[in-house]
Motif scaffolding. Sequence first.
Motif, PDB file in Angstrom:
ATOM      1  N   ALA A  54      23.902 -12.457 -33.626  1.00  0.00           N
ATOM      2  CA  ALA A  54      23.473 -13.849 -33.489  1.00  0.00           C
ATOM      3  C   ALA A  54      24.246 -14.549 -32.374  1.00  0.00           C
ATOM      4  CB  ALA A  54      23.675 -14.593 -34.815  1.00  0.00           C
ATOM      5  N   PRO A  55      23.687 -15.639 -31.842  1.00  0.00           N
ATOM      6  CA  PRO A  55      24.417 -16.435 -30.839  1.00  0.00           C
ATOM      7  C   PRO A  55      25.620 -17.125 -31.455  1.00  0.00           C
ATOM      8  CG  PRO A  55      22.062 -16.951 -30.861  1.00  0.00           C
ATOM      9  CD  PRO A  55      22.328 -16.152 -32.088  1.00  0.00           C
ATOM     10  N   GLU A  56      26.565 -17.513 -30.612  1.00  0.00           N
ATOM     11  CA  GLU A  56      27.733 -18.267 -31.096  1.00  0.00           C
ATOM     12  C   GLU A  56      27.324 -19.636 -31.624  1.00  0.00           C
ATOM     13  OE1 GLU A  56      31.360 -16.494 -28.279  1.00  0.00           O
ATOM     14  OE2 GLU A  56      30.430 -18.418 -27.816  1.00  0.00           O
ATOM     15  N   VAL A  57      26.267 -20.208 -31.065  1.00  0.00           N
ATOM     16  CA  VAL A  57      25.792 -21.529 -31.481  1.00  0.00           C
ATOM     17  C   VAL A  57      24.542 -21.352 -32.338  1.00  0.00           C
ATOM     18  CG1 VAL A  57      24.895 -23.759 -30.715  1.00  0.00           C
ATOM     19  CG2 VAL A  57      26.714 -22.626 -29.421  1.00  0.00           C
ATOM     20  N   HIS A  72      27.390 -13.518 -29.661  1.00  0.00           N
ATOM     21  CA  HIS A  72      27.421 -13.499 -28.199  1.00  0.00           C
ATOM     22  C   HIS A  72      27.337 -14.931 -27.693  1.00  0.00           C
ATOM     23  CE1 HIS A  72      23.037 -14.305 -27.859  1.00  0.00           C
ATOM     24  NE2 HIS A  72      22.951 -13.591 -28.961  1.00  0.00           N
ATOM     25  N   SER A  73      27.866 -15.178 -26.521  1.00  0.00           N
ATOM     26  CA  SER A  73      27.922 -16.532 -25.962  1.00  0.00           C
ATOM     27  C   SER A  73      26.542 -17.002 -25.514  1.00  0.00           C
ATOM     28  CB  SER A  73      28.894 -16.565 -24.782  1.00  0.00           C
ATOM     29  OG  SER A  73      28.427 -15.704 -23.748  1.00  0.00           O
ATOM     30  N   VAL A  74      26.370 -18.331 -25.471  1.00  0.00           N
ATOM     31  CA  VAL A  74      25.127 -18.945 -24.997  1.00  0.00           C
ATOM     32  C   VAL A  74      25.486 -20.169 -24.143  1.00  0.00           C
ATOM     33  CG1 VAL A  74      23.628 -18.170 -26.870  1.00  0.00           C
ATOM     34  CG2 VAL A  74      24.978 -20.242 -27.166  1.00  0.00           C
ATOM     35  N   PRO A  75      24.573 -20.592 -23.248  1.00  0.00           N
ATOM     36  CA  PRO A  75      24.891 -21.695 -22.320  1.00  0.00           C
ATOM     37  C   PRO A  75      24.478 -23.074 -22.838  1.00  0.00           C
ATOM     38  CG  PRO A  75      22.877 -20.650 -21.629  1.00  0.00           C
ATOM     39  CD  PRO A  75      23.329 -19.911 -22.867  1.00  0.00           C
ATOM     40  N   TYR A  76      24.419 -23.266 -24.150  1.00  0.00           N
ATOM     41  CA  TYR A  76      24.046 -24.566 -24.703  1.00  0.00           C
ATOM     42  C   TYR A  76      24.926 -24.889 -25.898  1.00  0.00           C
ATOM     43  CZ  TYR A  76      21.274 -21.349 -27.614  1.00  0.00           C
ATOM     44  OH  TYR A  76      20.867 -20.303 -28.410  1.00  0.00           O
ATOM     45  N   GLU A  78      25.639 -26.939 -29.782  1.00  0.00           N
ATOM     46  CA  GLU A  78      24.959 -27.134 -31.058  1.00  0.00           C
ATOM     47  C   GLU A  78      24.124 -28.407 -31.039  1.00  0.00           C
ATOM     48  OE1 GLU A  78      26.038 -27.621 -35.827  1.00  0.00           O
ATOM     49  OE2 GLU A  78      27.494 -26.745 -34.430  1.00  0.00           O
ATOM     50  N   GLU A  79      24.623 -29.428 -30.344  1.00  0.00           N
ATOM     51  CA  GLU A  79      23.876 -30.680 -30.246  1.00  0.00           C
ATOM     52  C   GLU A  79      22.558 -30.473 -29.496  1.00  0.00           C
ATOM     53  OE1 GLU A  79      23.025 -34.567 -31.074  1.00  0.00           O
ATOM     54  OE2 GLU A  79      24.689 -33.327 -31.824  1.00  0.00           O
ATOM     55  N   ASP A  80      22.602 -29.695 -28.420  1.00  0.00           N
ATOM     56  CA  ASP A  80      21.376 -29.374 -27.682  1.00  0.00           C
ATOM     57  C   ASP A  80      20.369 -28.677 -28.597  1.00  0.00           C
ATOM     58  OD1 ASP A  80      22.469 -30.380 -25.333  1.00  0.00           O
ATOM     59  OD2 ASP A  80      23.306 -28.427 -24.761  1.00  0.00           O
ATOM     60  N   LEU A  81      20.857 -27.730 -29.386  1.00  0.00           N
ATOM     61  CA  LEU A  81      19.987 -26.972 -30.270  1.00  0.00           C
ATOM     62  C   LEU A  81      19.356 -27.866 -31.336  1.00  0.00           C
ATOM     63  CD1 LEU A  81      19.001 -24.064 -30.777  1.00  0.00           C
ATOM     64  CD2 LEU A  81      20.923 -23.783 -32.360  1.00  0.00           C
ATOM     65  N   LYS A  82      20.154 -28.748 -31.914  1.00  0.00           N
ATOM     66  CA  LYS A  82      19.636 -29.653 -32.944  1.00  0.00           C
ATOM     67  C   LYS A  82      18.533 -30.539 -32.397  1.00  0.00           C
ATOM     68  CE  LYS A  82      23.714 -30.017 -35.956  1.00  0.00           C
ATOM     69  NZ  LYS A  82      24.784 -30.929 -36.457  1.00  0.00           N
ATOM     70  N   LYS A  83      18.713 -31.051 -31.197  1.00  0.00           N
ATOM     71  CA  LYS A  83      17.708 -31.927 -30.594  1.00  0.00           C
ATOM     72  C   LYS A  83      16.376 -31.207 -30.415  1.00  0.00           C
ATOM     73  CE  LYS A  83      20.830 -35.016 -28.060  1.00  0.00           C
ATOM     74  NZ  LYS A  83      21.275 -35.471 -26.701  1.00  0.00           N
ATOM     75  N   GLY A 116      15.476 -19.443 -26.520  1.00  0.00           N
ATOM     76  CA  GLY A 116      15.537 -18.037 -26.918  1.00  0.00           C
ATOM     77  C   GLY A 116      15.745 -17.108 -25.740  1.00  0.00           C
ATOM     78  N   VAL A 117      15.055 -17.381 -24.640  1.00  0.00           N
ATOM     79  CA  VAL A 117      15.201 -16.549 -23.442  1.00  0.00           C
ATOM     80  C   VAL A 117      16.609 -16.687 -22.871  1.00  0.00           C
ATOM     81  CG1 VAL A 117      14.431 -16.254 -21.052  1.00  0.00           C
ATOM     82  CG2 VAL A 117      12.751 -16.577 -22.884  1.00  0.00           C
TER      83      VAL A 117
END
Length: 280
Positions: A54-57, A72-76, A78-83, A116-117
């Motif tokens: 799974a992603p870190e966020v 694994h790391s991601v470039p966003y 948690e706040e970005d994901l929630k929105k 996702g990409v």
Amino acid sequence: LSASPPVVLLLLSLLGLAAAGKLLVVPVDGSHWLSMREVVDILRQRGHEVVVLAPEVTLHIKPSKNFVMKRHSVPYTEEDLKKQFQAFFHFSFEQGSFLERFVKAYQGVKRITDFGVSSCGHLLQNKELIRYLEESKFDAVLTDPVLLCGAILAKHLSLPAVYFLRGMPCGLDFDATQCPRPSSYVPRGFSQLTDHMDFLQRVKNLLHDIPDIFLCDFAFEPFSKLASEFLQQDVTVQDLLRQASVWLLRSDFILEYPRPLMPNIIPIGGVNCAHKELSQ
């Protein structure tokens, strides 16, 4: 036509009848993971080794004693994901014309797919983690193909893929399984039709397939490009979906309109139900 988690476990017995197996799980966050988690927990209780990637966020995918968690790391953030999740959920309850809903559906699917990409791209570039997956000798991959990173990994690792899903946009799951979807009685999304249609309603139902071509081409094509670059061969979205050994479909014909099923499609609608006794 519904199945409880123990029955789902039986369907996942690609790992072997006697010996415990090793399963790589590549989930999708949100309600997708909440449905899958109970099955993962039972697999671990039955002695199978489970690794969740799974992603870190994430919003809901958290560590557990029932599985090994690899992140694994991601470039966003948690706040970005929630929105993005909130915007997508709000669309689901909005009213409007077919064109308005189609445009909003396209925008919502595109935003979620972009996340996702982006997440998958960072994973596939993590050479250390990919090497770990290659050396771990998994027996199968359990994944939700709504985001296709798990499907890409299954193809790269040459492992049987078990798809655990509610459904795919634009009928991609029908195309991948070569499953009939006659417009005469299988109502399309957003059509507000039932399985009892007159001639004009069937024509309207048929016309609803046309926008789907554009919706999924734009939304899922980035996964095709990502897979082709990583696997170093031309790969389409349908190539990734067709590799599934089993499709575990989180639906049944109690809440769904009737539709054909192929032999490797197993309805498991009961997996979404809480297994608790009701009070008097």
